[in-house]
Scaffold this active site. Structure first.
Site: not given
Ligand code: GDP
Ligand code: IMO
Ligand code: MG
Length: 419
Positions: A13, A16, A40-41, A218
């Site tokens: 999270d 990316k 979850g991207h 991840q």
């Molecule tokens: P990922 O799994 O690494 O792709 O990240 P996630 O999408 O799970 O979580 C990142 C969250 O931060 C998402 O809700 C994005 O819309 C939000 N986001 C991304 N860049 C920024 C930023 O620079 N500032 C803020 N406030 N939110 C951001």
């Molecule tokens: P993105 O790509 C954050 C964490 C879970 C748990 C551990 C193992 O959005 O960054 P799993 O279901 O993979 O067997 O869970 O890894 N986890 C993540 N945490 N972002 C993710 O993906 C994750 N995918 C798995 O919370 O601790």
């Molecule tokens: Mg994510």
């Protein structure tokens, strides 16, 4: 001819997808090489929110080709649903999505095993996303898993599925088995046009001059080998995973960028030495909307951990850094960065390899002044408040790599390019 790898370098999270979306403007191909629907991207584009789980984030660009490679594990029903949802948002998949016939399958059995194992573990649970990822990878490694291409061979599929149930001590009746096979056949009808041998295409595309972007899922601290084991995911999230996951020669990995949030977050269980529980944590959780994209769980919050971050920067041989969600720190009077770990009166020489050692460490902090101003509209490094620049410089110095990109908001436009 170039490849760029974008990796999450903490516990996931790190934003990316936002970075992949920004850099993806110049990519011909975007590739997911590991993980599955545990990812979850999120991308926000012109106020519209798109969430990707197994589909690469590059799908938002209308002509970019997207690949789901061998190293992933795919729930065929979940993928169909995700694609249908994105189609309803106006995304056209035809001729643009390529799924490797060797990608592992996540079956309903794997989701059941995931949740029953977590239940059995009780207070020692991992806190998985419940998407069946661990059991699916375990079966792939144990050589009893099913793969995407198996769906094209009904008799073989039935045999493999029966044998899989048998290995897990289950004996579904004929009606239940027929029902599952019929459901799989229907998912296959939807997916079959996208399934091919993508490693061959990737190598051809690279050699013909296309630019290929590898999108990590991840983060490196969740890597099954080098992460905070056993509190990890079940795939190789680090740089080497690109090559084994996509069938892409390691010597063709031209550039690797590591994505780090400006502070720390973690979902699920496991050590998090810089975790905080005070009003600042709550403020960051609310302002940064720190709730899991896949499960909705509140994310744990902590200070930026430069010891862990340097470890993952070195493991991945990062060329540069992307620092995200910097805007979330605006208004916090004092910021901390972890610069060392102590155990008793010993300062550890490097990031500990055992989670118990990590749990017993005391972080050493560098305290820096915060800044007041909202920075969401800043588009040049020089226009950031002095304290924000100093915060970034501290990270850059501690990680010994240049920061190439800073994200100050969800939107594509809220990005500062440094190089
Ligand atoms: P990922 O799994 O690494 O792709 O990240 P996630 O999408 O799970 O979580 C990142 C969250 O931060 C998402 O809700 C994005 O819309 C939000 N986001 C991304 N860049 C920024 C930023 O620079 N500032 C803020 N406030 N939110 C951001
Ligand atoms: P993105 O790509 C954050 C964490 C879970 C748990 C551990 C193992 O959005 O960054 P799993 O279901 O993979 O067997 O869970 O890894 N986890 C993540 N945490 N972002 C993710 O993906 C994750 N995918 C798995 O919370 O601790
Ligand atoms: Mg994510």
């Amino acid at each position: 001819m170039s490849s760029l790898t974008v990796l999450g370098c903490m516990w996931g999270d790190e934003a990316k997808a936002k970075v992949v979306d920004f850099l993806g403007a110049s990519a011909d191909v975007v590739v997911r090489f590991q993980g599955g629907a545990n990812a979850g991207h999120t991308i926000v584009s012109e106020g519209k929110k798109y969430v990707f789980h197994s589909v690469p984030s590059g799908m938002l660009y209308p002509t970019t080709r997207c690949v789901i490679a061998q190293g992933t594990v795919i729930d065929p029903f979940g993928l169909r649903e995700e694609m249908q949802g994105l189609m309803a948002q106006g995304i056209d998949f035809s001729g643009r999505l390529f799924i490797d016939s060797r990608a592992g399958l996540v079956l309903p059995l794997h989701k059941e095993l995931d949740s029953s194992k977590e239940e059995q573990l009780g207070k020692n649970r991992i806190g998985t996303t419940g998407k069946g990822i661990g059991p699916a990878y375990a079966d792939q490694s144990a050589r009893c898993g099913l793969r995407m291409g198996d769906l094209a061979h009904p008799d073989w599929l039935r045999k493999r599925l029966l044998s899989l149930y048998d290995l897990h001590g289950q004996n579904p009746d004929a009606a239940a088995l027929d029902k599952e096979l019929a459901a799989l056949a229907s998912a296959w009808e939807f997916l079959r046009g996208y399934v091919t041998e993508v490693d061959i295409l990737l190598r051809e595309w690279y050699l013909q001059g296309d630019s290929i972007l590898f999108e990590g899922a991840q983060g490196t601290l969740l890597d099954v080998g080098f992460g905070t084991y056993p509190f990890v995911t079940s795939s190789h999230t680090m740089c080497g995973g690109v090559s084994t996951g996509a069938g892409f020669p390691p010597r063709w990995l031209d550039k690797v960028i590591g994505v780090y949030k400006a502070y720390g977050t973690r979902v699920g269980e496991g050590p998090f030495p810089t975790e905080i529980f005070d009003v600042t944590a709550e403020r960051i959780r609310v302002v940064g909307n720190e709730f899991g994209t896949t499960t909705g769980r509140p994310r744990r919050i902590g200070w930026f951990d430069a010891v862990a971050a340097k470890y993952t920067a070195d493991l991945n041989g990062l060329d540069g850094l992307a620092i995200t969600l910097l805007d979330v720190l605006s208004g916090i009077p004092e910021l901390k960065i972890c610069t060392g770990y102590w155990q008793g009166d010993t300062r550890l020489p490097h990031y500990p390899s055992h989670h118990l050692d990590l749990e017993s460490t005391q972080p050493e902090y560098l305290t820096l002044p915060g800044w007041e101003a909202d920075i969401g509209a800043v588009n040049k490094l020089g226009k950031l408040p002095k304290a924000a620049r100093e915060y970034l410089e501290a990270i850059q110095d501690l990680l010994e790599r240049p920061i190439e990109l800073v994200s100050v908001g969800k939107e594509r436009s809220q990005t500062i390019v440094i190089n």
